[in-house]
Design a protein around this motif. Structure first.
Motif, PDB file in Angstrom:
ATOM      1  N   PRO A  19      47.280 109.261  34.258  1.00  0.00           N
ATOM      2  CA  PRO A  19      48.708 109.565  34.352  1.00  0.00           C
ATOM      3  C   PRO A  19      49.536 108.629  33.475  1.00  0.00           C
ATOM      4  CG  PRO A  19      47.724 109.432  36.537  1.00  0.00           C
ATOM      5  CD  PRO A  19      46.701 108.935  35.559  1.00  0.00           C
ATOM      6  N   VAL A  20      50.635 109.139  32.975  1.00  0.00           N
ATOM      7  CA  VAL A  20      51.518 108.363  32.114  1.00  0.00           C
ATOM      8  C   VAL A  20      51.965 107.091  32.834  1.00  0.00           C
ATOM      9  CG1 VAL A  20      53.746 108.397  30.914  1.00  0.00           C
ATOM     10  CG2 VAL A  20      52.313 110.451  30.962  1.00  0.00           C
ATOM     11  N   GLY A  21      51.905 105.969  32.145  1.00  0.00           N
ATOM     12  CA  GLY A  21      52.351 104.700  32.706  1.00  0.00           C
ATOM     13  C   GLY A  21      51.275 103.914  33.435  1.00  0.00           C
ATOM     14  N   PHE A  22      50.072 104.450  33.530  1.00  0.00           N
ATOM     15  CA  PHE A  22      49.020 103.774  34.279  1.00  0.00           C
ATOM     16  C   PHE A  22      47.814 103.406  33.425  1.00  0.00           C
ATOM     17  CE2 PHE A  22      51.458 105.835  37.589  1.00  0.00           C
ATOM     18  CZ  PHE A  22      51.563 104.820  38.533  1.00  0.00           C
ATOM     19  N   GLN A  23      47.957 103.449  32.123  1.00  0.00           N
ATOM     20  CA  GLN A  23      46.838 103.141  31.240  1.00  0.00           C
ATOM     21  C   GLN A  23      46.328 101.717  31.456  1.00  0.00           C
ATOM     22  OE1 GLN A  23      45.195 105.361  29.225  1.00  0.00           O
ATOM     23  NE2 GLN A  23      43.719 103.690  29.111  1.00  0.00           N
ATOM     24  N   SER A  24      47.219 100.784  31.817  1.00  0.00           N
ATOM     25  CA  SER A  24      46.789  99.396  32.024  1.00  0.00           C
ATOM     26  C   SER A  24      45.784  99.286  33.169  1.00  0.00           C
ATOM     27  CB  SER A  24      47.983  98.477  32.268  1.00  0.00           C
ATOM     28  OG  SER A  24      48.724  98.914  33.379  1.00  0.00           O
ATOM     29  N   LEU A  25      45.947 100.085  34.233  1.00  0.00           N
ATOM     30  CA  LEU A  25      44.956 100.079  35.316  1.00  0.00           C
ATOM     31  C   LEU A  25      43.623 100.642  34.828  1.00  0.00           C
ATOM     32  CD1 LEU A  25      46.998 101.222  38.442  1.00  0.00           C
ATOM     33  CD2 LEU A  25      45.927  99.009  38.063  1.00  0.00           C
ATOM     34  N   ALA A  26      43.678 101.716  34.054  1.00  0.00           N
ATOM     35  CA  ALA A  26      42.444 102.295  33.504  1.00  0.00           C
ATOM     36  C   ALA A  26      41.764 101.308  32.568  1.00  0.00           C
ATOM     37  CB  ALA A  26      42.761 103.601  32.779  1.00  0.00           C
ATOM     38  N   GLY A  29      39.486  98.987  34.270  1.00  0.00           N
ATOM     39  CA  GLY A  29      38.306  99.564  34.903  1.00  0.00           C
ATOM     40  C   GLY A  29      38.567 100.299  36.198  1.00  0.00           C
ATOM     41  N   TYR A  30      39.813 100.593  36.504  1.00  0.00           N
ATOM     42  CA  TYR A  30      40.134 101.337  37.715  1.00  0.00           C
ATOM     43  C   TYR A  30      40.196 102.826  37.412  1.00  0.00           C
ATOM     44  CZ  TYR A  30      41.187  96.927  39.956  1.00  0.00           C
ATOM     45  OH  TYR A  30      41.082  95.673  40.483  1.00  0.00           O
ATOM     46  N   HIS A  31      39.913 103.652  38.426  1.00  0.00           N
ATOM     47  CA  HIS A  31      39.937 105.106  38.286  1.00  0.00           C
ATOM     48  C   HIS A  31      40.892 105.690  39.318  1.00  0.00           C
ATOM     49  CE1 HIS A  31      36.372 105.309  35.706  1.00  0.00           C
ATOM     50  NE2 HIS A  31      35.957 104.284  36.424  1.00  0.00           N
ATOM     51  N   HIS A  32      41.704 106.649  38.905  1.00  0.00           N
ATOM     52  CA  HIS A  32      42.565 107.357  39.858  1.00  0.00           C
ATOM     53  C   HIS A  32      41.787 108.558  40.374  1.00  0.00           C
ATOM     54  CE1 HIS A  32      43.700 110.561  36.926  1.00  0.00           C
ATOM     55  NE2 HIS A  32      43.427 109.595  36.075  1.00  0.00           N
ATOM     56  N   ILE A  33      42.034 108.929  41.619  1.00  0.00           N
ATOM     57  CA  ILE A  33      41.218 109.988  42.212  1.00  0.00           C
ATOM     58  C   ILE A  33      41.922 111.338  42.277  1.00  0.00           C
ATOM     59  CG2 ILE A  33      39.874 108.316  43.508  1.00  0.00           C
ATOM     60  CD1 ILE A  33      41.308 109.306  46.032  1.00  0.00           C
ATOM     61  N   LEU A  34      43.241 111.369  42.217  1.00  0.00           N
ATOM     62  CA  LEU A  34      43.946 112.651  42.207  1.00  0.00           C
ATOM     63  C   LEU A  34      44.247 113.055  40.774  1.00  0.00           C
ATOM     64  CD1 LEU A  34      44.592 111.708  45.201  1.00  0.00           C
ATOM     65  CD2 LEU A  34      46.583 113.139  44.986  1.00  0.00           C
ATOM     66  N   PRO A  35      43.935 114.296  40.409  1.00  0.00           N
ATOM     67  CA  PRO A  35      44.293 114.765  39.068  1.00  0.00           C
ATOM     68  C   PRO A  35      45.819 114.772  38.904  1.00  0.00           C
ATOM     69  CG  PRO A  35      42.821 116.323  40.165  1.00  0.00           C
ATOM     70  CD  PRO A  35      43.223 115.311  41.177  1.00  0.00           C
ATOM     71  N   ALA A  36      46.269 114.616  37.674  1.00  0.00           N
ATOM     72  CA  ALA A  36      47.708 114.550  37.388  1.00  0.00           C
ATOM     73  C   ALA A  36      48.428 115.862  37.690  1.00  0.00           C
ATOM     74  CB  ALA A  36      47.928 114.145  35.934  1.00  0.00           C
ATOM     75  N   TYR A  53      53.572 111.645  41.385  1.00  0.00           N
ATOM     76  CA  TYR A  53      54.039 110.269  41.364  1.00  0.00           C
ATOM     77  C   TYR A  53      53.033 109.295  41.985  1.00  0.00           C
ATOM     78  CZ  TYR A  53      58.715 112.101  40.400  1.00  0.00           C
ATOM     79  OH  TYR A  53      59.792 112.730  39.849  1.00  0.00           O
ATOM     80  N   ASP A  54      52.260 109.757  42.947  1.00  0.00           N
ATOM     81  CA  ASP A  54      51.427 108.866  43.749  1.00  0.00           C
ATOM     82  C   ASP A  54      49.952 109.131  43.493  1.00  0.00           C
ATOM     83  OD1 ASP A  54      53.737 107.820  45.347  1.00  0.00           O
ATOM     84  OD2 ASP A  54      53.848 109.941  45.858  1.00  0.00           O
ATOM     85  N   ASN A  55      49.135 108.089  43.674  1.00  0.00           N
ATOM     86  CA  ASN A  55      47.703 108.224  43.473  1.00  0.00           C
ATOM     87  C   ASN A  55      47.000 107.095  44.204  1.00  0.00           C
ATOM     88  OD1 ASN A  55      45.198 109.137  42.307  1.00  0.00           O
ATOM     89  ND2 ASN A  55      46.412 109.933  40.605  1.00  0.00           N
ATOM     90  N   ILE A  56      45.698 107.163  44.244  1.00  0.00           N
ATOM     91  CA  ILE A  56      44.857 106.095  44.788  1.00  0.00           C
ATOM     92  C   ILE A  56      43.964 105.638  43.646  1.00  0.00           C
ATOM     93  CG2 ILE A  56      43.039 105.517  46.430  1.00  0.00           C
ATOM     94  CD1 ILE A  56      44.176 107.768  48.239  1.00  0.00           C
ATOM     95  N   TRP A  57      43.938 104.349  43.410  1.00  0.00           N
ATOM     96  CA  TRP A  57      43.131 103.784  42.326  1.00  0.00           C
ATOM     97  C   TRP A  57      41.974 103.003  42.925  1.00  0.00           C
ATOM     98  CZ3 TRP A  57      44.009 104.379  37.056  1.00  0.00           C
ATOM     99  CH2 TRP A  57      45.152 105.125  36.737  1.00  0.00           C
ATOM    100  N   MET A  58      40.787 103.181  42.363  1.00  0.00           N
ATOM    101  CA  MET A  58      39.578 102.502  42.850  1.00  0.00           C
ATOM    102  C   MET A  58      38.919 101.732  41.726  1.00  0.00           C
ATOM    103  SD  MET A  58      37.636 105.310  45.156  1.00  0.00           S
ATOM    104  CE  MET A  58      38.432 106.066  46.529  1.00  0.00           C
TER     105      MET A  58
END
Length: 129
Positions: A19-26, A29-36, A53-58
């Motif tokens: 998702p836009v704005g979350f590249q730094s988490l990726a 090495g983190y992964h979001h679980i809900l598709p955009a 707007y919301d997601n869970i990152w692992m």
């Protein structure tokens, strides 16, 4: 329950676009679980939502070993006749919906084995605790 159930399967981990704005988490090495494309907002005029707007990152290890690939956004029963909506009634609890993801709890990521929780054996065998 008695006995043991053994399943063999291959896990397909889809690569959803970040998702836009979350590249730094990726990048860490983190992964979001809900598709955009799953909306996580809600309003009385649009209960289906329109934006994510919301997601869970692992962390990568958790995502690959403990995540079950089951996720969702809860959309039901988030309005009530006694919640204000501007100058009228029937508003939503929030403009965000709850999101969830399922993880296995019977994995010890440090030992790579099944574990017992509070004396209950998760793998179906009896526990001596």
């Amino acid at each position: 329950l008695s006995g043991s159930l053994s399943l063999s399967f291959s896990l397909f981990l889809p690569a959803f676009p970040v998702p836009v704005g979350f590249q730094s988490l990726a990048d860490l090495g983190y992964h979001h679980i809900l598709p955009a494309d799953i909306p996580t907002n809600i309003s009385p005029s649009n209960l289906g939502g329109s934006r994510s707007y919301d997601n869970i990152w692992m962390a990568n290890r958790t995502y690959k070993t403990a995540y079950t690939q089951r996720f969702g956004a809860i959309r039901g029963q988030l309005t009530h006749e006694k919640i204000p909506d501007g100058w009228s009634w029937g508003g939503t609890v929030s403009d965000h919906v709850p999101v969830w993801g399922e993880v296995y709890v019977d994995r010890d990521l440090d030992r790579g084995s099944k574990v017992s929780v509070s004396g209950i054996a998760i793998d179906g065998s009896s526990s001596t605790h």
